[in-house]
Scaffold this motif. Structure first.
Motif, PDB file in Angstrom:
ATOM      1  N   MET A  47      62.403  44.919 -59.576  1.00 16.23           N
ATOM      2  CA  MET A  47      61.280  45.560 -60.260  1.00 16.23           C
ATOM      3  C   MET A  47      60.019  44.711 -60.156  1.00 16.23           C
ATOM      4  O   MET A  47      58.898  45.238 -60.111  1.00 16.23           O
ATOM      5  N   GLY A  48      60.210  43.394 -60.089  1.00 22.11           N
ATOM      6  CA  GLY A  48      59.068  42.510 -59.905  1.00 22.11           C
ATOM      7  C   GLY A  48      58.388  42.741 -58.570  1.00 22.11           C
ATOM      8  O   GLY A  48      57.158  42.754 -58.472  1.00 22.11           O
ATOM      9  N   GLU A  49      59.186  42.937 -57.531  1.00 17.01           N
ATOM     10  CA  GLU A  49      58.633  43.212 -56.207  1.00 17.01           C
ATOM     11  C   GLU A  49      57.838  44.513 -56.209  1.00 17.01           C
ATOM     12  O   GLU A  49      56.726  44.581 -55.662  1.00 17.01           O
ATOM     13  N   LEU A  50      58.380  45.554 -56.839  1.00 15.18           N
ATOM     14  CA  LEU A  50      57.680  46.834 -56.916  1.00 15.18           C
ATOM     15  C   LEU A  50      56.401  46.700 -57.714  1.00 15.18           C
ATOM     16  O   LEU A  50      55.356  47.264 -57.339  1.00 15.18           O
ATOM     17  N   ARG A  51      56.452  45.927 -58.791  1.00 16.76           N
ATOM     18  CA  ARG A  51      55.268  45.728 -59.623  1.00 16.76           C
ATOM     19  C   ARG A  51      54.155  45.029 -58.829  1.00 16.76           C
ATOM     20  O   ARG A  51      52.986  45.414 -58.876  1.00 16.76           O
ATOM     21  N   LEU A  52      54.515  43.994 -58.064  1.00 18.66           N
ATOM     22  CA  LEU A  52      53.533  43.254 -57.270  1.00 18.66           C
ATOM     23  C   LEU A  52      52.937  44.118 -56.161  1.00 18.66           C
ATOM     24  O   LEU A  52      51.733  44.068 -55.891  1.00 18.66           O
ATOM     25  N   THR A  56      40.709  44.268 -64.697  1.00 20.13           N
ATOM     26  CA  THR A  56      40.510  43.625 -66.003  1.00 20.13           C
ATOM     27  C   THR A  56      41.677  43.880 -66.953  1.00 20.13           C
ATOM     28  O   THR A  56      41.697  43.343 -68.057  1.00 20.13           O
ATOM     29  N   SER A  57      42.611  44.701 -66.556  1.00 21.89           N
ATOM     30  CA  SER A  57      43.815  44.965 -67.357  1.00 21.89           C
ATOM     31  C   SER A  57      44.945  45.311 -66.400  1.00 21.89           C
ATOM     32  O   SER A  57      44.735  45.446 -65.200  1.00 21.89           O
ATOM     33  N   PHE A  58      46.156  45.432 -66.941  1.00 21.32           N
ATOM     34  CA  PHE A  58      47.329  45.687 -66.115  1.00 21.32           C
ATOM     35  C   PHE A  58      47.993  46.997 -66.511  1.00 21.32           C
ATOM     36  O   PHE A  58      47.986  47.376 -67.685  1.00 21.32           O
ATOM     37  N   LEU A  59      48.572  47.665 -65.529  1.00 17.38           N
ATOM     38  CA  LEU A  59      49.412  48.833 -65.782  1.00 17.38           C
ATOM     39  C   LEU A  59      50.855  48.368 -65.609  1.00 17.38           C
ATOM     40  O   LEU A  59      51.352  48.221 -64.499  1.00 17.38           O
ATOM     41  N   GLY A  60      51.514  48.128 -66.719  1.00 16.87           N
ATOM     42  CA  GLY A  60      52.833  47.518 -66.694  1.00 16.87           C
ATOM     43  C   GLY A  60      52.732  46.038 -67.020  1.00 16.87           C
ATOM     44  O   GLY A  60      51.657  45.434 -66.946  1.00 16.87           O
ATOM     45  N   MET A  61      53.847  45.453 -67.398  1.00 18.91           N
ATOM     46  CA  MET A  61      53.858  44.045 -67.783  1.00 18.91           C
ATOM     47  C   MET A  61      53.711  43.146 -66.560  1.00 18.91           C
ATOM     48  O   MET A  61      54.431  43.319 -65.574  1.00 18.91           O
ATOM     49  N   PRO A  62      52.806  42.171 -66.586  1.00 18.15           N
ATOM     50  CA  PRO A  62      52.668  41.244 -65.458  1.00 18.15           C
ATOM     51  C   PRO A  62      53.963  40.466 -65.223  1.00 18.15           C
ATOM     52  O   PRO A  62      54.671  40.119 -66.177  1.00 18.15           O
ATOM     53  N   ILE A  63      54.272  40.184 -63.973  1.00 18.22           N
ATOM     54  CA  ILE A  63      55.520  39.513 -63.650  1.00 18.22           C
ATOM     55  C   ILE A  63      55.608  38.101 -64.235  1.00 18.22           C
ATOM     56  O   ILE A  63      56.701  37.679 -64.650  1.00 18.22           O
ATOM     57  N   PRO A  64      54.502  37.324 -64.358  1.00 19.55           N
ATOM     58  CA  PRO A  64      54.635  36.027 -65.022  1.00 19.55           C
ATOM     59  C   PRO A  64      55.045  36.152 -66.491  1.00 19.55           C
ATOM     60  O   PRO A  64      55.809  35.330 -67.004  1.00 19.55           O
ATOM     61  N   ALA A  65      54.547  37.188 -67.171  1.00 19.27           N
ATOM     62  CA  ALA A  65      54.923  37.404 -68.569  1.00 19.27           C
ATOM     63  C   ALA A  65      56.417  37.700 -68.689  1.00 19.27           C
ATOM     64  O   ALA A  65      57.086  37.238 -69.615  1.00 19.27           O
ATOM     65  N   ASN A  66      56.946  38.459 -67.732  1.00 15.41           N
ATOM     66  CA  ASN A  66      58.371  38.752 -67.727  1.00 15.41           C
ATOM     67  C   ASN A  66      59.180  37.465 -67.566  1.00 15.41           C
ATOM     68  O   ASN A  66      60.197  37.259 -68.239  1.00 15.41           O
ATOM     69  N   ALA A  67      58.722  36.569 -66.685  1.00 19.16           N
ATOM     70  CA  ALA A  67      59.419  35.295 -66.477  1.00 19.16           C
ATOM     71  C   ALA A  67      59.390  34.446 -67.741  1.00 19.16           C
ATOM     72  O   ALA A  67      60.406  33.832 -68.118  1.00 19.16           O
ATOM     73  N   ILE A  68      58.232  34.409 -68.407  1.00 23.15           N
ATOM     74  CA  ILE A  68      58.117  33.626 -69.640  1.00 23.15           C
ATOM     75  C   ILE A  68      59.035  34.186 -70.724  1.00 23.15           C
ATOM     76  O   ILE A  68      59.660  33.432 -71.481  1.00 23.15           O
ATOM     77  N   VAL A 116      67.907  43.550 -69.825  1.00 25.58           N
ATOM     78  CA  VAL A 116      67.386  43.351 -68.468  1.00 25.58           C
ATOM     79  C   VAL A 116      66.734  44.629 -67.951  1.00 25.58           C
ATOM     80  O   VAL A 116      65.622  44.609 -67.402  1.00 25.58           O
ATOM     81  N   ALA A 117      67.425  45.755 -68.123  1.00 27.08           N
ATOM     82  CA  ALA A 117      66.893  47.039 -67.653  1.00 27.08           C
ATOM     83  C   ALA A 117      65.595  47.390 -68.376  1.00 27.08           C
ATOM     84  O   ALA A 117      64.634  47.869 -67.751  1.00 27.08           O
ATOM     85  N   ALA A 118      65.552  47.133 -69.686  1.00 29.11           N
ATOM     86  CA  ALA A 118      64.365  47.484 -70.472  1.00 29.11           C
ATOM     87  C   ALA A 118      63.161  46.638 -70.066  1.00 29.11           C
ATOM     88  O   ALA A 118      62.069  47.166 -69.816  1.00 29.11           O
ATOM     89  N   MET A 119      63.349  45.325 -69.988  1.00 27.50           N
ATOM     90  CA  MET A 119      62.238  44.445 -69.649  1.00 27.50           C
ATOM     91  C   MET A 119      61.780  44.653 -68.204  1.00 27.50           C
ATOM     92  O   MET A 119      60.586  44.594 -67.901  1.00 27.50           O
ATOM     93  N   SER A 120      62.728  44.904 -67.307  1.00 32.18           N
ATOM     94  CA  SER A 120      62.373  45.155 -65.913  1.00 32.18           C
ATOM     95  C   SER A 120      61.584  46.448 -65.782  1.00 32.18           C
ATOM     96  O   SER A 120      60.628  46.544 -64.994  1.00 32.18           O
ATOM     97  N   SER A 121      61.970  47.456 -66.565  1.00 32.84           N
ATOM     98  CA  SER A 121      61.264  48.744 -66.529  1.00 32.84           C
ATOM     99  C   SER A 121      59.816  48.611 -66.989  1.00 32.84           C
ATOM    100  O   SER A 121      58.933  49.327 -66.497  1.00 32.84           O
ATOM    101  N   LEU A 122      59.569  47.686 -67.923  1.00 36.95           N
ATOM    102  CA  LEU A 122      58.205  47.508 -68.413  1.00 36.95           C
ATOM    103  C   LEU A 122      57.259  47.032 -67.315  1.00 36.95           C
ATOM    104  O   LEU A 122      56.065  47.303 -67.362  1.00 36.95           O
TER     105      LEU A 122
END
Length: 233
Positions: A115-120, A131-143, A167-173
């Motif tokens: 999901m991180g790859e798709l997000r990027l 200036t904003s994101f659609l979906g949770m940024p991948i660094p935030a997911n790692a943190i 995992v499924a919920a956070m990845s979906s975000l």
């Protein structure tokens, strides 16, 4: 020659981020082994943290030095996938694999880099996310996963099935295009314009001071809630 050296400074910082993301992935597979007095999962935390600092510095240095390039943009995405997708994914995989349960469920951790790859990829082709994101940024997911894994190693493992759901919920975000999240980057230091950024910084300090590393997970959950709430004009 000097200009070429200047132009490579941001890319060098990005490659440093990738280096530490790779080291974090290796450390994840030695989860409970001790290295210089610390279990390797904690070394993975440290390496991902260094990658996050580098991720901030490469962009800041590119802006300061006016050293933007298409190569730098591609390097940044590839580095982020390893440091904030693969590394936390393998950290979660090894946490799950170190506890009894259905042998196949730890493989759900692969959703994190997928999901991180798709997000990027979406971020790179979407000009709405300046200036904003659609979906949770991948660094935030790692943190978040650093904090969550830290909590479960110091308190109690929540079980394979709840972990798979989490995992499924956070990845979906990360790929939730209807979730608009504010950027944490400051363009200036005006209090009203950056109110939510100041709030999240204060909250992060409070969470970490009172809860230690697990406080990082609560910080990201608070970041999600704060993004959902309507901003004041």
């Amino acid at each position: 020659m000097f200009r070429k050296i200047i132009a490579w400074i941001p890319n060098s910082i990005t490659c440093t981020s990738l280096l530490f993301g790779s080291l974090a992935t290796i450390a994840a597979f030695h989860f409970n082994d001790l290295l210089w007095g610390l279990p390797c999962y904690q070394w993975a935390f440290i390496c991902i943290g260094i990658s996050a600092v580098c991720d901030f510095l490469d962009g800041a240095s590119a802006r300061m030095l006016h050293a933007y390039s298409n190569l730098g943009k591609e390097l940044d995405s590839l580095s982020d996938l390893i440091s904030f997708g693969m590394a936390p994914g393998m950290l979660v995989y090894n946490l799950m694999a170190s506890h009894p349960g259905p042998a196949w469920l730890p493989f759900t951790a692969i959703l994190i880099p997928l999901m991180g790859e798709l997000r990027l990829a979406r971020f790179n082709i979407d000009d709405r996310q300046t200036t904003s994101f659609l979906g949770m940024p991948i660094p935030a997911n790692a943190i978040f996963w650093i904090g969550a894994v830290a909590w479960m190693t110091s308190h109690t493992y929540i079980g394979h099935w709840p972990m798979a759901v989490l995992v499924a919920a956070m990845s979906s975000l990360m790929v939730a295009t209807n979730l608009k999240m504010f950027s944490l980057k400051f363009k200036n230091f005006d209090f009203r314009e950056n109110l939510r950024r100041y709030v999240i910084i204060i909250a992060a300090l409070l969470f970490v001071i009172t809860g230690g590393v697990p406080g990082l997970a609560w910080t990201i959950l608070f970041y999600i809630v704060l993004s959902i709430l309507p901003a004041r004009a």
